[in-house]
Enzyme design. Structure first.
Site, mmCIF file in Angstrom:
data_model
loop_
_atom_site.group_PDB
_atom_site.id
_atom_site.type_symbol
_atom_site.label_atom_id
_atom_site.label_comp_id
_atom_site.label_asym_id
_atom_site.label_seq_id
_atom_site.Cartn_x
_atom_site.Cartn_y
_atom_site.Cartn_z
ATOM 1 N N PRO A 1 49.142 69.520 -7.538
ATOM 2 C CA PRO A 1 48.041 70.478 -7.470
ATOM 3 C C PRO A 1 48.425 71.868 -7.954
ATOM 4 O O PRO A 1 49.198 72.565 -7.316
ATOM 5 C CB PRO A 1 47.673 70.512 -5.983
ATOM 6 C CG PRO A 1 48.314 69.302 -5.393
ATOM 7 C CD PRO A 1 49.513 69.024 -6.221
ATOM 8 N N GLU A 2 47.903 72.252 -9.111
ATOM 9 C CA GLU A 2 47.975 73.631 -9.577
ATOM 10 C C GLU A 2 46.536 74.156 -9.512
ATOM 11 O O GLU A 2 45.672 73.512 -8.922
ATOM 12 C CB GLU A 2 48.559 73.687 -10.998
ATOM 13 C CG GLU A 2 49.955 73.050 -11.071
ATOM 14 C CD GLU A 2 50.560 73.060 -12.466
ATOM 15 O OE1 GLU A 2 50.247 73.966 -13.244
ATOM 16 O OE2 GLU A 2 51.351 72.159 -12.771
ATOM 17 N N HIS B 1 51.942 59.919 6.734
ATOM 18 C CA HIS B 1 51.998 61.346 6.439
ATOM 19 C C HIS B 1 50.700 62.091 6.699
ATOM 20 O O HIS B 1 50.390 63.065 6.021
ATOM 21 C CB HIS B 1 52.451 61.578 4.988
ATOM 22 C CG HIS B 1 53.698 60.835 4.621
ATOM 23 N ND1 HIS B 1 54.888 61.020 5.286
ATOM 24 C CD2 HIS B 1 53.929 59.881 3.681
ATOM 25 C CE1 HIS B 1 55.805 60.228 4.762
ATOM 26 N NE2 HIS B 1 55.248 59.525 3.794
ATOM 27 N N ARG C 1 55.646 64.914 1.057
ATOM 28 C CA ARG C 1 56.840 65.703 0.793
ATOM 29 C C ARG C 1 56.918 66.972 1.637
ATOM 30 O O ARG C 1 57.954 67.610 1.714
ATOM 31 C CB ARG C 1 56.916 66.037 -0.697
ATOM 32 C CG ARG C 1 58.296 65.913 -1.245
ATOM 33 C CD ARG C 1 58.281 65.798 -2.742
ATOM 34 N NE ARG C 1 57.763 64.525 -3.190
ATOM 35 C CZ ARG C 1 57.728 64.160 -4.466
ATOM 36 N NH1 ARG C 1 58.151 64.977 -5.380
ATOM 37 N NH2 ARG C 1 57.268 62.982 -4.814
ATOM 38 N N ARG D 1 59.681 93.394 -18.046
ATOM 39 C CA ARG D 1 60.613 92.387 -17.523
ATOM 40 C C ARG D 1 61.477 91.774 -18.612
ATOM 41 O O ARG D 1 61.047 91.611 -19.739
ATOM 42 C CB ARG D 1 59.835 91.264 -16.817
ATOM 43 C CG ARG D 1 58.849 91.748 -15.784
ATOM 44 C CD ARG D 1 59.536 92.552 -14.696
ATOM 45 N NE ARG D 1 58.655 92.798 -13.573
ATOM 46 C CZ ARG D 1 58.578 91.991 -12.516
ATOM 47 N NH1 ARG D 1 59.326 90.930 -12.437
ATOM 48 N NH2 ARG D 1 57.746 92.269 -11.536
#
Ligand SMILES: [Zn+2]
Length: 290
Positions: free
Chosen positions: A2-3, A103, A127, A168
């Site tokens: 999931p982004e 889970h 996870r 940066r």
DNA sequence: AGTTGCGCCTGTATGC
DNA sequence: TGCATACAGGCGCAAC
């Protein structure tokens, strides 16, 4: 994984089934997936914890910034949901048993209206890189996490990118993975955005010119928008709140295509390690700049 | 302060 | 067949 596009799609699929309904915490299997504003993990379930998980609240809206999704209830309680790598927020139909489903960390009962399809909401995460983080809206509001995020990737402007990155020395890819610079990109969409923009992942941020930042901003927004339209990318684990996978995987141009021909120039795609992540890019379309 | 590297965590794939 | 190992990677933190 999931982004931003996957989280946005989960949000959209939850809205019609949760807004206006009440939530009741039903089970807390693992309290340690729930974290306080300071980052500490809860040790065990208690009344206070259920209260903070929106117990008894009626959902008013679901928000999102970057990869963070939050559920808000009347009275201003809010719960930040981060799905991490393998987290799922799914709706469950009446009568379907959850015994034996692995889970499952938290389940809520949904105070259903007539004709509602689902009567439970479930947070699962094998996870456990994901977490649930209650926060409020009061004077001491603990927006700590959300406050630290950069502009959302779907709408970020080139000038915002430039302002945050130009001083940066880090490689472009490292900066784009940093949620304080732009919120919502992970490994997949960073590689896709850089390929679309024609920028090498190791290019130092300070070596990128204005024209290139404009291109980068456009690429990020376009990739994320397209991914949202296709309900996100499913590699193996990701499904939306109604169990459906995303359809953007077949649209990926570089991620997962190492060694295959570039879809722009036919040269084989190469891999690199950048910021401890596998990176796929086209040496011809994304030339290294010194 | 900016940047880099490590460890967390489990399911899946690969090698001997 | 079974075991060991590698890999996936978002994020918080330690270290330089
Ligand atoms: Zn190419």
């Amino acid at each position: 994984m999931p982004e931003l596009p996957e989280v946005e799609h989960v949000r959209r699929t939850l809205v019609p089934h949760l807004v206006g309904r009440s939530l009741t915490v039903q089970t807390i299997g693992r309290a340690d997936v729930i974290r306080g504003a300071d980052g500490h993990r809860f040790r065990r379930s208690c009344r206070l914890l259920r209260q903070r998980l929106l117990d008894g609240g009626t959902v008013t809206c679901l928000g999102r910034l970057g990869k963070h999704l939050w559920i808000e209830t009347e009275g201003g309680r809010r719960l930040d949901v981060h799905l991490g790598m393998t987290g799922r927020l799914t709706l469950v139909r009446p009568g379907r048993s959850l015994t034996g489903v692995p889970h499952v960390h938290v389940t809520w009962r949904i105070g259903t209206r007539e004709q509602d399809e689902y009567d439970r909401l479930v947070f699962q995460d094998p996870r456990r890189f994901g977490c649930l983080r209650p926060f409020g809206n009061g004077a001491g509001h603990q927006w700590v996490i959300l406050d630290r995020l950069g502009p959302d990737g779907l709408t970020i402007k080139a000038r915002e990118l430039e302002a945050r990155m130009i001083a940066r020395h880090r490689p472009l890819k490292a900066a784009l993975l940093d949620q304080q610079i732009v919120a919502g990109l992970g490994n997949i969409y960073v590689d896709e955005s850089l390929h679309r923009a024609g920028l090498h992942p190791l290019t130092r941020c300070c070596a990128v010119n204005r024209e290139q930042y404009v291109l980068l901003g456009r690429s990020i927004r376009a990739i994320l928008r397209q991914a949202v339209v296709h309900d996100g990318t499913t590699l193996r684990d990701y499904i939306d709140s109604e169990g459906r996978p995303g359809r953007f995987r077949s649209k990926l141009k570089v991620y997962g295509r190492a060694g295959l021909p570039c879809l722009k120039c036919q040269q084989p795609l190469h891999t690199l390690q950048v910021a401890q992540r596998t990176t796929v890019y086209c040496p011809q379309c994304q030339p290294a700049s010194l």
